[in-house]
Design a protein around this motif. Structure first.
Motif, PDB file in Angstrom:
ATOM      1  N   PHE A  22       0.823  -1.205   0.000  1.00 12.22           N
ATOM      2  CA  PHE A  22       0.000   0.000   0.000  1.00 12.22           C
ATOM      3  C   PHE A  22       0.864   1.266   0.000  1.00 12.22           C
ATOM      4  O   PHE A  22       0.460   2.301  -0.517  1.00 12.22           O
ATOM      5  CB  PHE A  22      -0.947  -0.015   1.198  1.00 12.22           C
ATOM      6  CG  PHE A  22      -2.031  -1.046   1.086  1.00 12.22           C
ATOM      7  CD1 PHE A  22      -3.114  -0.846   0.243  1.00 12.22           C
ATOM      8  CD2 PHE A  22      -1.952  -2.236   1.788  1.00 12.22           C
ATOM      9  CE1 PHE A  22      -4.112  -1.793   0.118  1.00 12.22           C
ATOM     10  CE2 PHE A  22      -2.941  -3.202   1.671  1.00 12.22           C
ATOM     11  CZ  PHE A  22      -4.027  -2.982   0.835  1.00 12.22           C
ATOM     12  N   VAL A  23       2.054   1.177   0.584  1.00  9.84           N
ATOM     13  CA  VAL A  23       3.002   2.302   0.495  1.00  9.84           C
ATOM     14  C   VAL A  23       3.392   2.525  -0.951  1.00  9.84           C
ATOM     15  O   VAL A  23       3.455   3.665  -1.436  1.00  9.84           O
ATOM     16  CB  VAL A  23       4.247   2.035   1.364  1.00  9.84           C
ATOM     17  CG1 VAL A  23       5.278   3.146   1.179  1.00  9.84           C
ATOM     18  CG2 VAL A  23       3.867   1.914   2.833  1.00  9.84           C
ATOM     19  N   VAL A  24       3.643   1.416  -1.668  1.00  7.87           N
ATOM     20  CA  VAL A  24       3.963   1.521  -3.097  1.00  7.87           C
ATOM     21  C   VAL A  24       2.782   2.102  -3.862  1.00  7.87           C
ATOM     22  O   VAL A  24       2.946   2.993  -4.711  1.00  7.87           O
ATOM     23  CB  VAL A  24       4.348   0.136  -3.659  1.00  7.87           C
ATOM     24  CG1 VAL A  24       4.466   0.198  -5.187  1.00  7.87           C
ATOM     25  CG2 VAL A  24       5.661  -0.338  -3.058  1.00  7.87           C
ATOM     26  N   PHE A  25       1.573   1.617  -3.564  1.00  6.27           N
ATOM     27  CA  PHE A  25       0.372   2.152  -4.223  1.00  6.27           C
ATOM     28  C   PHE A  25       0.277   3.662  -4.009  1.00  6.27           C
ATOM     29  O   PHE A  25       0.048   4.425  -4.965  1.00  6.27           O
ATOM     30  CB  PHE A  25      -0.871   1.462  -3.665  1.00  6.27           C
ATOM     31  CG  PHE A  25      -2.172   2.093  -4.106  1.00  6.27           C
ATOM     32  CD1 PHE A  25      -2.801   1.688  -5.267  1.00  6.27           C
ATOM     33  CD2 PHE A  25      -2.752   3.121  -3.357  1.00  6.27           C
ATOM     34  CE1 PHE A  25      -3.990   2.285  -5.682  1.00  6.27           C
ATOM     35  CE2 PHE A  25      -3.934   3.723  -3.762  1.00  6.27           C
ATOM     36  CZ  PHE A  25      -4.550   3.300  -4.932  1.00  6.27           C
ATOM     37  N   ASP A  26       0.441   4.108  -2.763  1.00  2.00           N
ATOM     38  CA  ASP A  26       0.302   5.527  -2.430  1.00  2.00           C
ATOM     39  C   ASP A  26       1.340   6.359  -3.163  1.00  2.00           C
ATOM     40  O   ASP A  26       1.050   7.472  -3.629  1.00  2.00           O
ATOM     41  CB  ASP A  26       0.446   5.700  -0.915  1.00  2.00           C
ATOM     42  CG  ASP A  26       0.098   7.107  -0.452  1.00  2.00           C
ATOM     43  OD1 ASP A  26      -1.000   7.589  -0.771  1.00  2.00           O
ATOM     44  OD2 ASP A  26       0.932   7.722   0.242  1.00  2.00           O
ATOM     45  N   THR A  27       2.553   5.830  -3.298  1.00  2.00           N
ATOM     46  CA  THR A  27       3.619   6.579  -3.963  1.00  2.00           C
ATOM     47  C   THR A  27       3.398   6.639  -5.467  1.00  2.00           C
ATOM     48  O   THR A  27       3.604   7.682  -6.089  1.00  2.00           O
ATOM     49  CB  THR A  27       4.984   5.943  -3.646  1.00  2.00           C
ATOM     50  OG1 THR A  27       5.128   5.803  -2.227  1.00  2.00           O
ATOM     51  CG2 THR A  27       6.119   6.808  -4.182  1.00  2.00           C
ATOM     52  N   ILE A  28       2.964   5.524  -6.065  1.00  2.00           N
ATOM     53  CA  ILE A  28       2.658   5.553  -7.501  1.00  2.00           C
ATOM     54  C   ILE A  28       1.509   6.517  -7.773  1.00  2.00           C
ATOM     55  O   ILE A  28       1.533   7.279  -8.749  1.00  2.00           O
ATOM     56  CB  ILE A  28       2.301   4.142  -8.022  1.00  2.00           C
ATOM     57  CG1 ILE A  28       3.487   3.190  -7.878  1.00  2.00           C
ATOM     58  CG2 ILE A  28       1.860   4.210  -9.488  1.00  2.00           C
ATOM     59  CD1 ILE A  28       3.163   1.758  -8.248  1.00  2.00           C
ATOM     60  N   TYR A  29       0.510   6.496  -6.913  1.00  2.00           N
ATOM     61  CA  TYR A  29      -0.626   7.405  -7.093  1.00  2.00           C
ATOM     62  C   TYR A  29      -0.165   8.858  -7.044  1.00  2.00           C
ATOM     63  O   TYR A  29      -0.650   9.702  -7.806  1.00  2.00           O
ATOM     64  CB  TYR A  29      -1.668   7.155  -6.009  1.00  2.00           C
ATOM     65  CG  TYR A  29      -2.922   7.987  -6.163  1.00  2.00           C
ATOM     66  CD1 TYR A  29      -3.936   7.584  -7.025  1.00  2.00           C
ATOM     67  CD2 TYR A  29      -3.074   9.187  -5.477  1.00  2.00           C
ATOM     68  CE1 TYR A  29      -5.075   8.349  -7.197  1.00  2.00           C
ATOM     69  CE2 TYR A  29      -4.214   9.962  -5.636  1.00  2.00           C
ATOM     70  CZ  TYR A  29      -5.205   9.542  -6.499  1.00  2.00           C
ATOM     71  OH  TYR A  29      -6.339  10.318  -6.666  1.00  2.00           O
ATOM     72  N   ALA A  30       0.778   9.153  -6.154  1.00  2.00           N
ATOM     73  CA  ALA A  30       1.272  10.525  -6.020  1.00  2.00           C
ATOM     74  C   ALA A  30       2.146  10.932  -7.197  1.00  2.00           C
ATOM     75  O   ALA A  30       2.045  12.046  -7.716  1.00  2.00           O
ATOM     76  CB  ALA A  30       2.055  10.676  -4.712  1.00  2.00           C
ATOM     77  N   GLU A  31       3.009  10.014  -7.649  1.00  2.00           N
ATOM     78  CA  GLU A  31       3.997  10.364  -8.676  1.00  2.00           C
ATOM     79  C   GLU A  31       3.498  10.125 -10.100  1.00  2.00           C
ATOM     80  O   GLU A  31       3.987  10.750 -11.040  1.00  2.00           O
ATOM     81  CB  GLU A  31       5.283   9.566  -8.449  1.00  2.00           C
ATOM     82  CG  GLU A  31       5.959   9.840  -7.109  1.00  2.00           C
ATOM     83  CD  GLU A  31       6.399  11.273  -6.975  1.00  2.00           C
ATOM     84  OE1 GLU A  31       6.761  11.888  -8.001  1.00  2.00           O
ATOM     85  OE2 GLU A  31       6.364  11.800  -5.840  1.00  2.00           O
ATOM     86  N   ARG A  32       2.551   9.178 -10.264  1.00  2.00           N
ATOM     87  CA  ARG A  32       2.025   8.805 -11.591  1.00  2.00           C
ATOM     88  C   ARG A  32       3.143   8.339 -12.528  1.00  2.00           C
ATOM     89  O   ARG A  32       3.057   8.505 -13.745  1.00  2.00           O
ATOM     90  CB  ARG A  32       1.245   9.972 -12.229  1.00  2.00           C
ATOM     91  CG  ARG A  32       0.177  10.595 -11.322  1.00  2.00           C
ATOM     92  CD  ARG A  32      -0.916   9.593 -10.992  1.00  2.00           C
ATOM     93  NE  ARG A  32      -1.798  10.057  -9.950  1.00  2.00           N
ATOM     94  CZ  ARG A  32      -2.989  10.615 -10.161  1.00  2.00           C
ATOM     95  NH1 ARG A  32      -3.416  10.774 -11.402  1.00  2.00           N
ATOM     96  NH2 ARG A  32      -3.745  10.993  -9.150  1.00  2.00           N
ATOM     97  N   ASN A  33       4.197   7.764 -11.932  1.00  2.00           N
ATOM     98  CA  ASN A  33       5.352   7.349 -12.727  1.00  2.00           C
ATOM     99  C   ASN A  33       6.122   6.304 -11.923  1.00  2.00           C
ATOM    100  O   ASN A  33       6.468   6.557 -10.763  1.00  2.00           O
ATOM    101  CB  ASN A  33       6.231   8.566 -13.038  1.00  2.00           C
ATOM    102  CG  ASN A  33       7.419   8.218 -13.890  1.00  2.00           C
ATOM    103  OD1 ASN A  33       8.389   7.664 -13.407  1.00  2.00           O
ATOM    104  ND2 ASN A  33       7.351   8.562 -15.169  1.00  2.00           N
TER     105      ASN A  33
END
Length: 311
Positions: A22-33
């Motif tokens: 979920f940390v990875v999910f949150d970071t991908i959602y923030a960065e979109r990359n």
């Protein structure tokens, strides 16, 4: 009843997932990359891709679709993003409250977004301070777009920012840093430095304009426009670090905060018109009120600029 059983099974399945997914999910959602997400998490891009694949399989949704601009969240990802971010924030805050922060023994890494001026002029003073008072503390400095800073502070992917006034500061705690007057910087021996700088002589110069944006006016040009005047901009740069390479080998002038001009070894002349001083602020999110580490570093960063502590 069948629906309830399905819901229970689904919740149990989620509870068995690695929280790091979920940390990875949150970071991908923030960065979109994926590449930027990997950089933010200090892992490889294949590791991020593998984590995303595991989460996709567990949740039964693609979550992010690759586009020409990066990774776009699916409707399902959009529907859970806020809840995931809030849950991670609460867990992080609880963990910080549960641990007493001892800067002399801590190995915590703080994430900072700073202007290039703060990064270059203040960070060395701050790190010299930390080298003796907190030798295990790590700092990760990266420049986020101004519009992205409030959300990053709210998500906890950023701890502290040093930036000019943000357009949306809701939920943020800010502290003003000492204002910086603008001056005109020239190379040593420049002919224009032999006499006081009048408006006529200033406008006769060719100028460098420094801005992180691709277009738009700065404080100097806005002040000139207010009195019906314009300067002749020959070069536009993204940051001040490139200024000496141009100014020292030409007759170009640059208008910039005084501390920058002196740090770059330029001849400093007062501007012949009024320009509001450069005002920078330190920002943190209100959720960090319970985070002793962020509060401690916030004060240290303010102290490195000469700003008085407010604690």
């Amino acid at each position: 009843m069948i629906c309830d059983i399905h819901n229970v099974n689904y919740v149990m399945k989620l509870s068995q997932l690695d929280l790091n997914l979920f940390v990875v999910f949150d970071t991908i959602y923030a960065e979109r990359n994926l590449t930027r997400a990997a950089e933010m998490l200090s892992v490889t891009q294949p590791a991020v891709s593998n984590a995303l694949a595991r989460l996709r399989a567990a949740l039964g949704d693609p979550l992010f679709i690759r586009t020409g601009d990066g990774m776009a969240p699916t409707p399902y990802a959009e529907s859970i993003a806020a809840d995931v971010s809030e849950a991670l924030q609460r867990l992080a805050a609880s963990a910080q409250r549960a641990q007493a922060f001892d800067p002399a023994r801590s190995n915590r890494v703080f994430r900072l977004s700073m202007t290039d001026a703060f990064d270059t002029l203040v960070l060395p003073k701050l790190f010299a301070d930390l080298a003796t008072s907190a030798p295990g503390i790590g700092l990760r400095s990266f420049r986020l777009p101004r519009a992205d800073i409030p959300a990053a502070l709210a998500r906890g992917t950023l701890d502290i920012a040093a930036e000019v006034a943000l357009p949306d500061a809701a939920g943020l705690i800010r502290r003003p840093l000492p204002p910086e007057p603008h001056v005109c910087g020239l190379r040593p021996g420049h002919p224009a430095a032999r006499a006081p700088l009048t408006m006529e002589r200033y406008l006769a110069l060719d100028h460098i304009h420094v801005s992180g944006r691709q277009r738009g006016s700065g404080a100097v040009d806005i002040a000139l426009r207010a009195v019906g005047l314009r300067r002749r901009i020959r070069v536009r740069l993204q940051h001040y670090l490139a200024v000496p390479a141009l100014v020292m080998v030409s007759d170009l002038a640059v208008s910039l905060p005084e501390s920058w001009a002196r740090a770059l070894g330029l001849t400093v002349l007062p501007l012949p018109f009024d320009v509001p001083p450069m005002q920078t602020w330190l920002y943190r999110h209100a959720r960090s009120d319970g985070d002793a580490g962020v509060l401690w570093l916030f004060d240290r960063m303010a102290g490195a600029t000469g700003a008085e502590s407010q604690r």
